[in-house]
Design a protein around this motif. Sequence first.
Motif, PDB file in Angstrom:
ATOM      1  N   GLN A  80      33.322   1.160-131.210  1.00  0.00           N
ATOM      2  CA  GLN A  80      33.301   0.575-129.868  1.00  0.00           C
ATOM      3  C   GLN A  80      32.105   1.035-129.035  1.00  0.00           C
ATOM      4  OE1 GLN A  80      37.230   1.962-128.844  1.00  0.00           O
ATOM      5  NE2 GLN A  80      38.190  -0.035-129.260  1.00  0.00           N
ATOM      6  N   GLU A  81      31.428   2.087-129.510  1.00  0.00           N
ATOM      7  CA  GLU A  81      30.232   2.571-128.790  1.00  0.00           C
ATOM      8  C   GLU A  81      28.983   1.766-129.135  1.00  0.00           C
ATOM      9  OE1 GLU A  81      29.898   6.560-130.138  1.00  0.00           O
ATOM     10  OE2 GLU A  81      31.439   7.336-128.784  1.00  0.00           O
ATOM     11  N   ILE A  82      29.078   0.942-130.157  1.00  0.00           N
ATOM     12  CA  ILE A  82      27.881   0.239-130.640  1.00  0.00           C
ATOM     13  C   ILE A  82      27.634  -1.017-129.811  1.00  0.00           C
ATOM     14  CG2 ILE A  82      26.876  -0.994-132.601  1.00  0.00           C
ATOM     15  CD1 ILE A  82      28.320   0.974-134.451  1.00  0.00           C
ATOM     16  N   ASP A  84      26.234  -4.637-128.696  1.00  0.00           N
ATOM     17  CA  ASP A  84      25.993  -5.915-129.386  1.00  0.00           C
ATOM     18  C   ASP A  84      24.667  -6.547-128.949  1.00  0.00           C
ATOM     19  OD1 ASP A  84      26.509  -6.842-126.860  1.00  0.00           O
ATOM     20  OD2 ASP A  84      28.253  -8.054-127.421  1.00  0.00           O
ATOM     21  N   GLU A  85      23.921  -5.854-128.088  1.00  0.00           N
ATOM     22  CA  GLU A  85      22.625  -6.331-127.566  1.00  0.00           C
ATOM     23  C   GLU A  85      22.778  -7.552-126.669  1.00  0.00           C
ATOM     24  OE1 GLU A  85      19.343  -5.331-127.750  1.00  0.00           O
ATOM     25  OE2 GLU A  85      19.765  -3.506-128.890  1.00  0.00           O
ATOM     26  N   GLN A  86      24.003  -7.879-126.306  1.00  0.00           N
ATOM     27  CA  GLN A  86      24.232  -8.996-125.375  1.00  0.00           C
ATOM     28  C   GLN A  86      24.859  -8.454-124.089  1.00  0.00           C
ATOM     29  OE1 GLN A  86      23.704 -12.349-126.482  1.00  0.00           O
ATOM     30  NE2 GLN A  86      22.920 -11.474-128.369  1.00  0.00           N
ATOM     31  N   GLY A  87      24.793  -7.173-123.909  1.00  0.00           N
ATOM     32  CA  GLY A  87      25.406  -6.571-122.737  1.00  0.00           C
ATOM     33  C   GLY A  87      26.822  -6.094-123.000  1.00  0.00           C
ATOM     34  N   GLY A  88      27.306  -6.270-124.217  1.00  0.00           N
ATOM     35  CA  GLY A  88      28.655  -5.833-124.563  1.00  0.00           C
ATOM     36  C   GLY A  88      28.656  -4.846-125.707  1.00  0.00           C
ATOM     37  N   PHE A  89      29.825  -4.594-126.239  1.00  0.00           N
ATOM     38  CA  PHE A  89      29.978  -3.645-127.340  1.00  0.00           C
ATOM     39  C   PHE A  89      30.861  -4.254-128.427  1.00  0.00           C
ATOM     40  CE2 PHE A  89      28.982  -1.221-123.595  1.00  0.00           C
ATOM     41  CZ  PHE A  89      28.069  -0.285-124.060  1.00  0.00           C
ATOM     42  N   LEU A  90      30.773  -3.679-129.619  1.00  0.00           N
ATOM     43  CA  LEU A  90      31.642  -4.147-130.688  1.00  0.00           C
ATOM     44  C   LEU A  90      33.102  -3.863-130.324  1.00  0.00           C
ATOM     45  CD1 LEU A  90      29.888  -3.127-134.039  1.00  0.00           C
ATOM     46  CD2 LEU A  90      29.351  -4.988-132.470  1.00  0.00           C
ATOM     47  N   GLN A  91      33.967  -4.697-130.854  1.00  0.00           N
ATOM     48  CA  GLN A  91      35.400  -4.512-130.627  1.00  0.00           C
ATOM     49  C   GLN A  91      36.109  -4.407-131.973  1.00  0.00           C
ATOM     50  OE1 GLN A  91      36.044  -8.144-128.154  1.00  0.00           O
ATOM     51  NE2 GLN A  91      36.994  -6.689-126.747  1.00  0.00           N
ATOM     52  N   VAL A  92      37.253  -3.740-131.960  1.00  0.00           N
ATOM     53  CA  VAL A  92      38.103  -3.716-133.165  1.00  0.00           C
ATOM     54  C   VAL A  92      39.442  -4.336-132.759  1.00  0.00           C
ATOM     55  CG1 VAL A  92      39.152  -2.304-134.962  1.00  0.00           C
ATOM     56  CG2 VAL A  92      36.968  -1.605-133.966  1.00  0.00           C
ATOM     57  N   LEU A  93      39.695  -5.521-133.274  1.00  0.00           N
ATOM     58  CA  LEU A  93      40.885  -6.273-132.866  1.00  0.00           C
ATOM     59  C   LEU A  93      41.850  -6.420-134.038  1.00  0.00           C
ATOM     60  CD1 LEU A  93      39.159  -9.080-130.744  1.00  0.00           C
ATOM     61  CD2 LEU A  93      40.221  -6.963-129.931  1.00  0.00           C
TER      62      LEU A  93
END
Lengths: 131, 175
Positions: A80-82, A84-93
Amino acid sequence: MSETSANPADIASRYIYSKNDYSSNGVKHSAFVPPSAYPNELSVCIISNLPEPEIWKIGAETRKDKPIKARADMLVSAVQEISDEQGGFLQVLIDGIPHPRHANIKNLPLQISLQRVVATELAKKSKLTMS
Amino acid sequence: MSAIPLPKPSISDSVNWRKAPASRARYVATQSDSGKVSNELWDGVQKQRIKTVTTPPDDVRLERELADIFEECSSEGWNGYDAKPIDRESVQLVCSFLEKLPVDISYPELCAEPNGELTMVWIKRGYHLVIGIDNKGKVAWGGTSPSGRIYGDAKFENEIPEEVINILHSVEGSR
């Protein structure tokens, strides 16, 4: 089934079915590059509090046609710290399909060069466990 | 780009790092050169040949890695997650890239990706750099460096793009 966000303290594991995806140095980035058909998600399993045999059993039952070789374990919070270069972060759903503990890493970038960035970061944050 | 048929895992035919890459010319000196060079120079060539024979060169390692990749990644879904088979045009372009690699840049490790591309990986001096070439000749690189993320893409048209050479020199610490 609706998706729910995994707990940051949980451990997510990506099962590895090919020796291309690991070496004696650890997990290779290729284990975390999504397939072209599903470029925005990576399949993982939440393995927290599961005994080892059960962890391997889930991976083996998911792909009965391929022997499981290893797995890459990582903290959900590390994923979740990574960015996405779009202003957000990876999610684990967690989606619970095909197994109640099945989840997807989402918000992966679509650009191949950025996918490689994220894949190298995930590889660095994960721990290789051999079957 | 037209498809160039490659023989099934005949690695030595499709990968000819030793054949004549100008930048790797140290591997191609032969006895027939003797008439063209002075005795002193020929001694140097012979010494280089001995060194090459006694120290297994990286190109042998690359051939082995490529053979493993062909064996492991040539079928649909080889990784258990809908991976495409390794793309032979991507392999050819990577081989062409490697032939043109300047001598002061070390050979990478090879790794297949689920999209079918063959990638080159350098892990060195705090860098973790992945460079792939798709079957249209697009070079896309991504990874991490001591100062953060590095990524981009360019066209590979028989020459390694200058931007890529510069990044590789940074990885090697040679510039």
